[in-house]
Design an enzyme around this catalytic site. Structure first.
Site, PDB file in Angstrom:
ATOM      1  N   TYR A 192       0.828  -1.202   0.000  1.00 23.62           N
ATOM      2  CA  TYR A 192       0.000   0.000   0.000  1.00 23.62           C
ATOM      3  C   TYR A 192       0.868   1.260   0.000  1.00 23.62           C
ATOM      4  CZ  TYR A 192      -3.803  -3.095   1.535  1.00 23.62           C
ATOM      5  OH  TYR A 192      -4.736  -4.089   1.647  1.00 23.62           O
ATOM      6  N   GLU A 234     -23.840   0.590  18.331  1.00 26.13           N
ATOM      7  CA  GLU A 234     -24.446   0.851  17.027  1.00 26.13           C
ATOM      8  C   GLU A 234     -24.890   2.295  16.814  1.00 26.13           C
ATOM      9  OE1 GLU A 234     -26.158  -3.475  15.675  1.00 26.13           O
ATOM     10  OE2 GLU A 234     -27.252  -2.399  17.249  1.00 26.13           O
TER      11      GLU A 234
END
Length: 393
Positions: free
Chosen positions: A298, A373
């Protein structure tokens, strides 16, 4: 439309989507169900889409007139980990788990797409485009590179890129930002040393590749400590070495491999040259030969300050200045969002997903990882505001 209220209205739907992805994780380059579900949602919401990088998806929301194009990336693959959880949405696929939060990234991106499509349809003055990149294989081969090579950043050409990663060491309701260098480049180092075999009782008749290897290992450590500024972070780690055939035989061949991490191309190229010189010359000094091969991984992820400013301003507006954390040092870990941000002005930030008071704090890439969440709603809010700000530029 009241965007914040609309995000609240779709929140439960996004939670259900996230739990479905979490329950059905798929490893890199095997994201076929995930791809199909993403396509189903995009088609249901009237968002133009096409496949990319085999198991990836690109969604496009076109404005009524030409203008700036903003791209957002969400990775979709899981990790080869057996989940340990009593949650109703625990993985049902043995040996696969969303232990890095890619289920959350995918769900946030879908939520952003749903909201932005509604904005585009309801606002006649909506200029520009939004592109949604559902990227496969982040955990293995770097699916971001494949998507860019296949043309995801053109037609329409992307001007700005946004990306995020959930982080459990930050509580939900907070974000972590970083100007400039954020993640390192990665290169795999492979070294092959050739000596001359001989009986272990007569070492003077041979050239010991193991001795050469030992000296090369020691020498390479001085690159970081003596050739690089203490203010510039570099990692050279050799993780594997093999050689020799028997305990009383001088080894004629040794192979070593490892990783090189750097935060900019100048340093990266300088260190590669130093490694080559040290390996070649050290082997020659002991009568052997050695060769180095680098496999490029990368690119370094360097945030664009202009885009970080936009994220910072919107985070202050939505979350409050006290909930913004600035990352002091870059990470020597890798992130293939860099392939997108090498093409367009981009920034990547960390979205808090932890709940330290209630024990939601297991690190990523572990069998007990989970999220608070409510970070899904915050992620959608931030990215929608970031898109609207960048489109208006």
């Amino acid at each position: 439309m009241d965007i914040q209220n609309r995000i609240s209205e779709i929140y439960e739907e996004i939670v259900d989507i996230r739990r479905d992805f979490h329950k059905n994780p798929e490893l890199s380059q095997q994201e076929f169900r995930t791809q199909k579900k993403i396509e189903e949602y995009l088609n249901l919401w009237g968002i133009e889409n096409f496949r990319c990088a085999e198991t990836g998806v690109v969604g496009i929301i076109r404005g009524r007139q030409a203008g700036t194009t903003v791209g957002l990336r969400g990775d979709i693959d899981a990790l080869p980990i057996n989940e340990k959880s009593n949650a109703s949405y625990c993985s049902i696929n043995p040996g696969a788990m969303h232990a890095c939060g890619h289920d959350a990234h995918t769900s946030i991106l879908l939520g952003v797409g749903k909201i932005m499509k509604e904005v585009a349809d309801s606002d006649e003055s909506f200029f520009g485009n939004v592109k949604l990149f559902f990227q496969p294989a982040e955990e293995t081969i770097g699916g971001g590179k494949r998507m860019v090579e296949e043309g995801c950043m053109i037609n329409p050409d992307v001007d700005y890129m946004l990306g995020l990663h959930v982080m459990p060491y930050i509580d939900a309701g907070k974000v972590e930002l970083k100007y400039g260098k954020l993640n390192a480049s990665t290169d795999t180092i492979k070294i092959k040393i050739n000596g001359k075999s001989a009986h272990g009782a007569y070492p003077d008749k041979g050239t010991d590749a193991i001795v050469i290897a030992g000296n090369i290992i020691t020498s390479l450590q001085t690159i970081v400590s003596r050739n690089i500024s203490p203010l510039n972070s570099v990692v050279i780690s050799l993780g594997k070495i093999t050689g020799g055939v028997k305990d009383n035989v001088i080894s004629d061949e040794v192979e070593m491999s490892g990783t090189l991490r750097a935060l900019d191309d100048d340093t990266r190229n300088f260190v590669k040259k130093r490694i080559e010189d040290m390996v070649t010359n050290t082997a020659a000094a002991y009568g052997g030969t050695a060769y180095v091969n680098f496999s490029e991984g990368y690119q370094a992820l360097i945030n664009n300050d202009e885009v970080v400013d936009v994220i910072k301003e919107n985070a202050e507006k939505i979350l409050g200045r006290e909930n913004i954390v600035f990352k002091e040092f870059p990470s020597l870990g890798a992130e293939d969002f860099s392939y997108f941000s090498d093409v367009a002005k981009g920034a990547f930030f960390h979205l808090g997903c932890g709940d330290s008071k209630n024990g939601i704090d297991s690190p990523i890439h572990t069998e007990c990882f989970d999220i608070d969440e409510k970070c899904l709603k915050i992620g959608i809010q931030l990215q929608v505001e970031n898109i609207l700000t960048l489109l208006n530029k």
